[in-house]
Write an enzyme that holds these catalytic residues in place. Structure first.
Site, mmCIF file in Angstrom:
data_model
loop_
_atom_site.group_PDB
_atom_site.id
_atom_site.type_symbol
_atom_site.label_atom_id
_atom_site.label_comp_id
_atom_site.label_asym_id
_atom_site.label_seq_id
_atom_site.Cartn_x
_atom_site.Cartn_y
_atom_site.Cartn_z
ATOM 1 N N ASP A 98 87.546 -50.569 -21.319
ATOM 2 C CA ASP A 98 86.355 -51.308 -20.884
ATOM 3 C C ASP A 98 86.237 -51.063 -19.389
ATOM 4 O OD1 ASP A 98 84.583 -53.192 -19.949
ATOM 5 O OD2 ASP A 98 85.474 -54.883 -21.044
ATOM 6 N N TYR A 120 95.387 -62.875 -17.525
ATOM 7 C CA TYR A 120 94.307 -62.470 -18.423
ATOM 8 C C TYR A 120 93.422 -61.411 -17.785
ATOM 9 C CZ TYR A 120 90.237 -62.432 -21.348
ATOM 10 O OH TYR A 120 89.221 -62.026 -22.167
ATOM 11 N N LYS A 153 90.857 -58.941 -23.676
ATOM 12 C CA LYS A 153 91.709 -58.752 -24.845
ATOM 13 C C LYS A 153 92.073 -57.272 -24.964
ATOM 14 C CE LYS A 153 93.409 -61.759 -27.776
ATOM 15 N NZ LYS A 153 94.422 -62.568 -27.117
HETATM 16 P P1 13P Z 1 86.676 -57.980 -23.459
HETATM 17 O O1 13P Z 1 88.167 -58.034 -23.594
HETATM 18 O O2 13P Z 1 86.018 -57.224 -24.561
HETATM 19 O O3 13P Z 1 86.288 -57.465 -22.091
HETATM 20 O O4 13P Z 1 86.109 -59.452 -23.609
HETATM 21 C C1 13P Z 1 86.585 -60.446 -22.762
HETATM 22 C C2 13P Z 1 85.964 -61.786 -22.941
HETATM 23 O O5 13P Z 1 86.344 -62.695 -22.242
HETATM 24 C C3 13P Z 1 84.941 -62.023 -23.949
HETATM 25 O O6 13P Z 1 84.486 -63.363 -23.918
HETATM 26 MG MG MG Z 2 84.800 -56.704 -21.050
HETATM 27 MG MG MG Z 3 86.182 -55.173 -25.023
#
Ligand code: 13P
Ligand code: MG
Ligand code: MG
Ligand code: 13P
Length: 380
Positions: free
Chosen positions: A11, A230, A233
């Site tokens: 990402d 964090y 994900k």
């Molecule tokens: P991603 O891990 O896809 O960037 O999403 C993070 C998030 O906080 C979605 O609410």
């Molecule tokens: Mg993202």
């Molecule tokens: Mg993502």
């Protein structure tokens, strides 16, 4: 000569929150790869799933090749600058290290690789998931490689009846890679005992017992363990070789009609059903639901066919409708109970600080009352 398929995704920025990358970003990374791939890679495809961009490279340089990984890293770095110039959200989100150190594993991007001598025909599948983590593949992989209810080839085809070897990683062990190898059908209950806990134990690869050939490679990145906090994900990818001594394509796709509840969804902190979607689909409801796409290919001498979008078929429309209903149902209970992940999996510092503060306000009824009485006794 062995053909290697290297899938790498990250990402590096998206429009309107964590939704999907911009057209300009996708075109820019494609142009960059075209210019710099030189003799390094034979062929490539670029796709996105939610806010993650995935590169699929073919080459003859083997797994973990430094130059191939560097091509992906440099392209993501370049793309992050484009994302920044457009004001995209989370530009460079998954690039957790400043400089390239030889392998993108452990630097943020997710990696899945397969290396093999091409069969006379060589079909394979490329899965990409967003708003979830690598354990999301545990149940579908288990069912399509070990359960005759999903894979009739386990009964009908003699090479497959010999079973498969699962390599499973303990992703909570951060000092190094901690692995276990177990065979179907004899270790089936042990495999199930581990895979039931997808936040800790994750299928990393699956080999055919009959041919000894690798069928599956799943990315096992845990971004939080790399970054210490964090950062999004771990949005996993997977490569699966199919047919012959491996399951048929349809046997690998079949379990995705379950829409199992997985970790992820909003802020990577909730439980939501995994929805099979077309390639290049964005996310929406509650930053989700968790999605998985699948492109089917064949390869000859490293040259890829065009992708066939495996979940772009009328059958999956009713599956998606049913899974949307599952998403709505669990969202009705908001933050409560199983709708949100347990404390150990929560990805946000804010709640940890809140709970630490509350911790100091707790008291033990009997003990604290007793010590108050003792204090009063001593004063009198
Ligand atoms: P991603 O891990 O896809 O960037 O999403 C993070 C998030 O906080 C979605 O609410
Ligand atoms: Mg993202
Ligand atoms: Mg993502
Ligand atoms: P093959 O026997 O040609 O591998 O095909 C079986 C099959 O794919 C059935 O779905």
């Amino acid at each position: 000569m062995k053909t290697t398929i290297t899938a790498i995704k990250a990402d590096i920025g998206s429009i309107g929150g964590h939704i999907c990358p911009s057209k300009k970003l996708l075109t820019s990374v494609e142009n960059y790869i075209k210019e710099y791939k030189k003799d390094l890679i034979v062929d490539y495809r670029i796709s996105y799933t939610g806010d993650d961009i995935a590169f699929l490279f073919t080459h003859f340089l083997g797994k973990d090749n430094k130059d191939v990984h560097k091509l992906a890293w440099d392209t993501f770095k370049y793309g992050s600058e484009v994302a920044e110039s457009q004001g995209l959200y989370g530009a460079g989100q998954d690039l957790l290290k400043d400089s390239f150190s030889g392998n993108v594993k452990g630097m943020g991007p997710a990696v899945a690789e397969l290396s093999f001598k091409e069969r006379p025909n060589e079909p394979f599948l490329f899965f990409a998931a967003d708003k979830t983590d690598p354990g999301a593949y545990n149940l579908p992989m288990y069912l399509s490689f070990s359960d005759p209810m999903y894979n009739s080839g386990l009964i009908l085809s003699s090479p497959m009846s010999k079973g498969f070897r699962f390599k499973i990683m303990d992703v909570s062990h951060t000092e190094n890679d901690r692995l276990i190898e177990l065979n179907t059908p004899e270790d089936l209950y042990d495999i199930a005992s581990l895979l039931r806990d997808p936040e800790r134990f994750v299928v990393e690869s699956i080999d055919s017992v009959d041919s000894g050939e690798q069928a599956v490679s799943v990315s096992t990145t845990r971004l939080r363990n790399i970054a210490g906090k964090y950062t999004g994900k771990d949005d996993p990818i997977a490569l699966v070789r199919v047919q012959g001594s491996f399951p048929a394509t349809g046997e690998v796709l079949a379990p995705y009609n379950i829409g199992p509840y997985v970790a992820g969804f909003m802020r990577g902190s909730h439980t939501g059903p995994l929805m099979p979607v077309k390639q290049n689909t964005s996310v929406s409801f509650f930053d989700g639901p968790p999605v998985v796409s699948c492109a089917a290919y064949c390869v000859r001498d490293g040259i890829l066919t065009e992708p066939v979008d495996a979940f772009d078929h009328p059958y999956w429309d009713q599956v998606r409708t049913r899974i949307s209903e599952k998403a709505t149902e669990i969202r009705k209970q908001g933050f409560f109970g199983n709708a949100m992940l347990p404390y150990s999996e929560l990805e946000y510092g804010g709640i940890v600080e809140k709970l630490d503060k509350l911790e100091q306000q707790f008291y033990n009824r009997d003990k604290d009352v007793l010590s108050e009485v003792e204090e009063t006794d001593m004063v009198s």
